[in-house]
Each structure stands twice: as structure tokens, then as C-alpha cells.
Design a protein around this motif. Structure first.
Motif, PDB file in Angstrom:
ATOM      1  N   ILE A 119       0.865  -1.181   0.000  1.00 52.50           N
ATOM      2  CA  ILE A 119       0.000   0.000   0.000  1.00 52.50           C
ATOM      3  C   ILE A 119       0.903   1.233   0.000  1.00 52.50           C
ATOM      4  O   ILE A 119       1.704   1.425   0.917  1.00 52.50           O
ATOM      5  N   ASP A 133      -1.311   6.145   2.975  1.00 59.22           N
ATOM      6  CA  ASP A 133      -2.529   5.888   3.746  1.00 59.22           C
ATOM      7  C   ASP A 133      -3.718   6.068   2.802  1.00 59.22           C
ATOM      8  O   ASP A 133      -3.926   7.168   2.266  1.00 59.22           O
ATOM      9  N   CYS A 134      -4.476   4.989   2.587  1.00 55.62           N
ATOM     10  CA  CYS A 134      -5.547   5.008   1.579  1.00 55.62           C
ATOM     11  C   CYS A 134      -6.868   4.514   2.156  1.00 55.62           C
ATOM     12  O   CYS A 134      -6.893   3.543   2.920  1.00 55.62           O
ATOM     13  N   ASN A 163     -12.246   2.151  -1.328  1.00 55.49           N
ATOM     14  CA  ASN A 163     -13.407   2.752  -1.999  1.00 55.49           C
ATOM     15  C   ASN A 163     -14.624   1.846  -2.013  1.00 55.49           C
ATOM     16  O   ASN A 163     -15.760   2.314  -1.932  1.00 55.49           O
ATOM     17  N   GLY A 203      -8.539   2.374  -4.127  1.00 54.28           N
ATOM     18  CA  GLY A 203      -8.445   3.166  -2.911  1.00 54.28           C
ATOM     19  C   GLY A 203      -8.181   4.625  -3.232  1.00 54.28           C
ATOM     20  O   GLY A 203      -7.656   4.955  -4.298  1.00 54.28           O
ATOM     21  N   THR A 204      -8.557   5.494  -2.312  1.00 57.77           N
ATOM     22  CA  THR A 204      -8.300   6.926  -2.451  1.00 57.77           C
ATOM     23  C   THR A 204      -7.240   7.324  -1.433  1.00 57.77           C
ATOM     24  O   THR A 204      -7.399   7.065  -0.238  1.00 57.77           O
ATOM     25  N   VAL A 205      -6.169   7.932  -1.909  1.00 55.84           N
ATOM     26  CA  VAL A 205      -5.066   8.320  -1.023  1.00 55.84           C
ATOM     27  C   VAL A 205      -5.512   9.452  -0.103  1.00 55.84           C
ATOM     28  O   VAL A 205      -6.012  10.483  -0.563  1.00 55.84           O
ATOM     29  N   GLN A 206      -5.325   9.251   1.196  1.00 52.27           N
ATOM     30  CA  GLN A 206      -5.656  10.272   2.186  1.00 52.27           C
ATOM     31  C   GLN A 206      -4.420  11.083   2.579  1.00 52.27           C
ATOM     32  O   GLN A 206      -4.457  12.306   2.618  1.00 52.27           O
ATOM     33  N   THR A 236       0.157  11.249   2.524  1.00 51.75           N
ATOM     34  CA  THR A 236       1.403  10.762   1.943  1.00 51.75           C
ATOM     35  C   THR A 236       2.592  11.187   2.800  1.00 51.75           C
ATOM     36  O   THR A 236       2.489  12.089   3.637  1.00 51.75           O
ATOM     37  N   THR A 265       1.654  10.385   6.950  1.00 50.97           N
ATOM     38  CA  THR A 265       1.030   9.074   7.095  1.00 50.97           C
ATOM     39  C   THR A 265       1.199   8.540   8.514  1.00 50.97           C
ATOM     40  O   THR A 265       1.988   9.059   9.307  1.00 50.97           O
TER      41      THR A 265
END
Length: 207
Positions: A150, A153-154, A157, A196-199, A201, A205
Motif C-alpha cells: 500500500i 494511507d488510503c 473505496n 483506494g483513495t489516497v488520504q 502521503t 502518514t
């Protein structure tokens, strides 16, 4: 980091974390990604590099070197300059060998990290692309598939995946993540596939 996390956004479906807002199906555009990369920086953790002068200083001031320095002073006081020279030679040779081994090991680790640079599958301009994970930005749409790391942090979805996050949490068994759950950078997908959507970086993280 002083910049904090991405702005919070309500989840219209009421699933999982209140910050969860899925990226649109076509992903970010190149322009959006470039702007976010400038704002948040590369998706990498800052490394603490020890200056070489500090390595030398530590090698010359450890417990054993300090004993040798004390012996050197004593030999000098009593006028035994031959033994003083021998001890000085031993001190410098030991420091030189240790310095070489320390820096060689650090260079080898750096080379290994460069060769194992993680990749991420990201959707940009409506197309899936394989890229270096350091270029992933908050808001990116990424593929989370079995066997892949990964990249940041994702949020999941949709669907469900199992993730090995033992490196971060110490949990011995994979953990199930469903829609709206936040997976952590550095963990590995062991089962399933989803987007997934990245929250967050880099230094923002959990890692």
C-alpha cells in the motif's frame, strides 16, 4: 508535519471514516497531481543522515577509544614515546577500519533501497499507470491488489480486502478492510482487490 492532513470531507454514504471521500472514477488529472505534489511534497519519509564527521567523532570517543586515549596520556607523561606512538597507531587504524565498515554498510543499504523503489498503480487522466510510489499524491485513485504494498494511507473505496499490517501494529494475522476503512502505508494486501483513495502521503502518514 506542520501542514497536517488533507482537508476533511464528509462521506455522503455515511461509511467508515468521516474524512472518506472517494476519488472520481477517472482519477486526478496530470495538472491536479502536479499541483498537489508541489503542495504536499514527495511521498517519502525523511531520512536521518549522520554526518561523516560525527561518525569519526563517535569512533574516537567510545569506551574503548577513551581507554586508549588515557593510556596514551599516561605513556606521554612518563616519557615512553615509543609505546605512545604504537597506541596512537592502533587507535587510528581501528577508527579507520570501523569508519570504512560503517560507511560501506550505509552505502549498501542506500543502494538496496534505491533498487527496491516501490511502485504504485495509479489512475491519472482516466488511465491506469505504473509509477514510482514517491509521486503518489493525496486524492489519487490507486489500485490495491493482492501482493502489492500500500503506497500511502488510503481509504478503501468499495468491496473488501485483507491486509498484513504487522510491520506497523504487530498484529500477526491479516486484517479485513471494507469501504471507508483507512489502510496504512507500508502494509501489504494479502487478499482481494479494490480501488483506494489516497488520504495522506509521506510524513503525514501513520508510518
Amino acid at each position: 508535519s506542520s501542514r497536517g492532513n488533507q482537508p476533511e470531507a464528509p462521506d455522503p454514504d455515511g461509511d467508515g471514516d468521516p474524512r472518506f471521500k472517494p476519488c472520481r472514477d477517472e482519477g486526478l488529472t496530470t495538472g491536479e497531481a502536479e499541483e498537489l505534489l508541489r503542495e504536499w511534497g514527495k511521498n517519502e519519509l525523511a531520512e536521518k543522515v549522520v554526518p561523516k564527521w560525527l561518525i569519526v567523532l563517535r569512533l574516537l570517543t567510545g569506551p574503548m577509544p577513551m581507554m586508549l586515549w588515557a593510556a596514551l596520556v599516561i605513556e606521554g607523561i612518563i616519557g615512553n614515546f615509543a609505546d605512545m606512538g604504537i597506541l596512537l597507531g592502533i587507535q587510528l587504524i581501528n577508527a579507520a577500519i570501523s569508519f570504512y565498515e560503517t560507511t560501506k554498510a550505509a552505502d549498501a543499504v542506500a543502494a538496496l533501497k534505491a533498487s527496491l523503489k516501490p511502485k504504485a498503480t495509479v489512475k491519472r487522466n482516466g488511465e491506469w499507470l505504473d509509477m514510482d510510489a514517491v509521486n503518489v499524491v493525496p486524492g489519487d485513485l490507486v489500485l490495491l491488489a493482492a501482493g502489492s504494498a500500500i503506497p500511502a494511507d488510503c481509504f478503501v473505496n468499495h468491496g473488501e480486502i485483507e491486509v498484513d499490517q504487522s510491520a506497523m501494529t504487530g498484529e500477526s494475522l491479516p486484517v479485513k478492510f471494507k469501504r471507508g476503512d483507512l489502510t496504512k502505508m507500508g502494509s501489504t494486501v494479502t487478499r482481494g482487490e479494490t480501488e483506494g483513495t489516497v488520504q495522506s502521503t509521506g510524513s503525514n502518514t501513520f508510518f
